[in-house]
Each structure stands twice: as structure tokens, then as C-alpha cells.
Scaffold this motif. Structure first.
Motif, PDB file in Angstrom:
ATOM      1  N   GLU A 125     126.825 126.170 -74.378  1.00 58.62           N
ATOM      2  CA  GLU A 125     127.936 126.403 -73.442  1.00 58.62           C
ATOM      3  C   GLU A 125     128.817 125.163 -73.304  1.00 58.62           C
ATOM      4  N   LEU A 126     128.189 123.988 -73.369  1.00 59.57           N
ATOM      5  CA  LEU A 126     128.928 122.719 -73.259  1.00 59.57           C
ATOM      6  C   LEU A 126     129.541 122.291 -74.592  1.00 59.57           C
ATOM      7  N   PHE A 144     123.976 109.525 -74.557  1.00 58.11           N
ATOM      8  CA  PHE A 144     123.067 110.486 -73.919  1.00 58.11           C
ATOM      9  C   PHE A 144     122.782 111.670 -74.843  1.00 58.11           C
ATOM     10  N   ILE A 145     123.746 112.086 -75.639  1.00 55.49           N
ATOM     11  CA  ILE A 145     123.492 113.138 -76.623  1.00 55.49           C
ATOM     12  C   ILE A 145     122.391 112.680 -77.576  1.00 55.49           C
ATOM     13  N   ASN A 146     122.416 111.415 -77.954  1.00 55.90           N
ATOM     14  CA  ASN A 146     121.364 110.874 -78.818  1.00 55.90           C
ATOM     15  C   ASN A 146     120.038 110.743 -78.082  1.00 55.90           C
ATOM     16  N   VAL A 147     120.075 110.447 -76.775  1.00 56.77           N
ATOM     17  CA  VAL A 147     118.857 110.477 -75.960  1.00 56.77           C
ATOM     18  C   VAL A 147     118.270 111.890 -75.989  1.00 56.77           C
ATOM     19  N   LEU A 148     119.131 112.893 -75.832  1.00 57.08           N
ATOM     20  CA  LEU A 148     118.666 114.282 -75.857  1.00 57.08           C
ATOM     21  C   LEU A 148     118.034 114.640 -77.202  1.00 57.08           C
ATOM     22  N   GLN A 206     131.054  98.889 -64.627  1.00 57.48           N
ATOM     23  CA  GLN A 206     129.933  99.398 -65.412  1.00 57.48           C
ATOM     24  C   GLN A 206     129.442 100.750 -64.883  1.00 57.48           C
ATOM     25  N   ALA A 207     129.353 100.897 -63.570  1.00 58.54           N
ATOM     26  CA  ALA A 207     128.837 102.145 -62.993  1.00 58.54           C
ATOM     27  C   ALA A 207     129.721 103.334 -63.362  1.00 58.54           C
ATOM     28  N   GLN A 208     131.028 103.154 -63.329  1.00 54.29           N
ATOM     29  CA  GLN A 208     131.931 104.247 -63.695  1.00 54.29           C
ATOM     30  C   GLN A 208     131.766 104.617 -65.171  1.00 54.29           C
ATOM     31  N   VAL A 209     131.563 103.623 -66.015  1.00 55.38           N
ATOM     32  CA  VAL A 209     131.366 103.875 -67.444  1.00 55.38           C
ATOM     33  C   VAL A 209     130.084 104.680 -67.658  1.00 55.38           C
ATOM     34  N   MET A 210     129.016 104.285 -67.005  1.00 54.76           N
ATOM     35  CA  MET A 210     127.714 104.949 -67.162  1.00 54.76           C
ATOM     36  C   MET A 210     127.731 106.385 -66.664  1.00 54.76           C
ATOM     37  N   ASN A 211     128.702 106.727 -65.820  1.00 54.50           N
ATOM     38  CA  ASN A 211     128.808 108.113 -65.363  1.00 54.50           C
ATOM     39  C   ASN A 211     128.981 109.081 -66.533  1.00 54.50           C
ATOM     40  N   CYS A 253     123.898 114.401 -68.028  1.00 57.30           N
ATOM     41  CA  CYS A 253     122.504 114.697 -67.696  1.00 57.30           C
ATOM     42  C   CYS A 253     122.440 115.807 -66.646  1.00 57.30           C
ATOM     43  N   VAL A 254     123.268 115.702 -65.626  1.00 54.98           N
ATOM     44  CA  VAL A 254     123.293 116.722 -64.568  1.00 54.98           C
ATOM     45  C   VAL A 254     123.886 118.025 -65.101  1.00 54.98           C
ATOM     46  N   ALA A 255     124.898 117.943 -65.959  1.00 58.46           N
ATOM     47  CA  ALA A 255     125.490 119.154 -66.536  1.00 58.46           C
ATOM     48  C   ALA A 255     124.464 119.921 -67.376  1.00 58.46           C
ATOM     49  N   VAL A 256     123.606 119.204 -68.086  1.00 56.53           N
ATOM     50  CA  VAL A 256     122.612 119.842 -68.944  1.00 56.53           C
ATOM     51  C   VAL A 256     121.429 120.380 -68.139  1.00 56.53           C
ATOM     52  N   PHE A 257     120.887 119.558 -67.230  1.00 60.98           N
ATOM     53  CA  PHE A 257     119.638 119.920 -66.552  1.00 60.98           C
ATOM     54  C   PHE A 257     119.830 120.413 -65.121  1.00 60.98           C
ATOM     55  N   GLY A 258     121.048 120.431 -64.602  1.00 59.41           N
ATOM     56  CA  GLY A 258     121.271 120.847 -63.220  1.00 59.41           C
ATOM     57  C   GLY A 258     120.636 119.848 -62.268  1.00 59.41           C
TER      58      GLY A 258
END
Length: 156
Positions: free
Chosen positions: A11-12, A72-76, A109-114, A120-125
């Protein structure tokens, strides 16, 4: 038949790459009981680092966010390998760690890491809500702009 998480990835519009081989003397993940720790992943795409340079200098905040998303895609991809191919085994994201290559005066840095956290939240809720540490660093392997690591709880 695709599982719940694979369906969400579709879906994403996300197709997971093959889990990348380590760049040095380490393993890409360790499973200890129900906990899996994923080693830091750089923004690989088609076998090469897709975003290089320093965020806040040659890389914009928006490009840095996309770089973290790609990490994060690579983490997945590593997480899928750790789960024996079944991402539905992931019960909860525990922690993400982000490393942002940037000049000393950069403070976003925090904004970049978002870029990673939002995905992560989009994938796992709600199961994707996690603790997080994000730090700026002077450089990363291969001149990668970002690197993301993760820790997750798996179902038995």
C-alpha cells in the motif's frame, strides 16, 4: 498470500530489497530470545549508497529525511530476514537509533530522523511507536548521509 505487514508495504509502494551483506566484521542482526537487534543500515539503493554527504551542507533536511527513510527500508529488509521472511512476527518496535552526518553547527538531527520514525509507524501502526536516540556525527561509512539501527520484539 501476503501477510498484514507485506500488504501494508505494498500500500505504501515499498518493495523491500534483499538484505544487504555487512560492510565489515559484524552480523546484520542478532536474535536473542524474542528480541532482534538490527545493525546500522545506510541508505542503500540498487546496491550503492544513494545519499552521500553532510546534512545541513551538501544534503538538505528533506534529502536527509528521505535518506533515513531509505535506511529504515534496509532495516526492514534485515528484519524480514531475521523473522524468517514473516514480518507479521514483529510485535513491537522498541528503539531506533539514528546517526546523521552533519557539520557541528547543524541542530536538526531529530527532524531528519523522522524520515525513519514516520515510516516505522506507517508500517507497524501503534506497534511501530518506539524510543529513539539521534545524534550528529562527523562522518559515516562510505560517506553515507545517515545510518539507522533498530531493536524489535518478535512473537514466538
Amino acid at each position: 498470500m501476503a501477510g498484514r505487514i507485506e500488504t501494508r508495504l505494498n500500500e505504501l509502494g515499498i518493495v523491500l530489497p534483499e538484505a544487504a551483506a555487512p560492510m565489515a566484521n559484524y552480523v546484520p542482526f542478532v536474535v536473542a530470545g524474542h528480541l532482534v537487534v538490527i545493525s546500522g543500515q545506510v541508505p542503500l539503493k540498487d546496491g550503492r549508497i544513494a545519499v552521500t554527504g553532510k546534512v545541513g551542507a551538501s544534503v538538505t533536511v528533506e534529502q536527509g529525511q528521505e535518506s533515513c527513510r531509505l535506511c529504515f527500508i534496509n532495516v526492514l529488509a534485515q528484519l524480514k530476514a531475521a523473522c524468517g521472511g514473516d514480518l507479521d512476527r514483529v510485535k513491537h518496535a522498541v528503539r531506533l537509533g539514528g546517526f546523521i552526518s552533519c557539520p557541528p553547527e547543524f541542530t536538526q538531527q531529530a527532524q531528519v530522523m523522522n524520515g525513519a520514525s514516520d515510516l516505522c509507524v506507517a508500517v507497524f501502526g501503534d506497534a511501530g511507536r518506539h524510543a529513539r536516540t539521534t545524534i550528529g556525527v562527523p562522518c559515516l561509512p562510505g560517506d553515507a548521509a545517515t545510518e539507522v539501527e533498530g531493536m524489535f520484539v518478535l512473537a514466538g
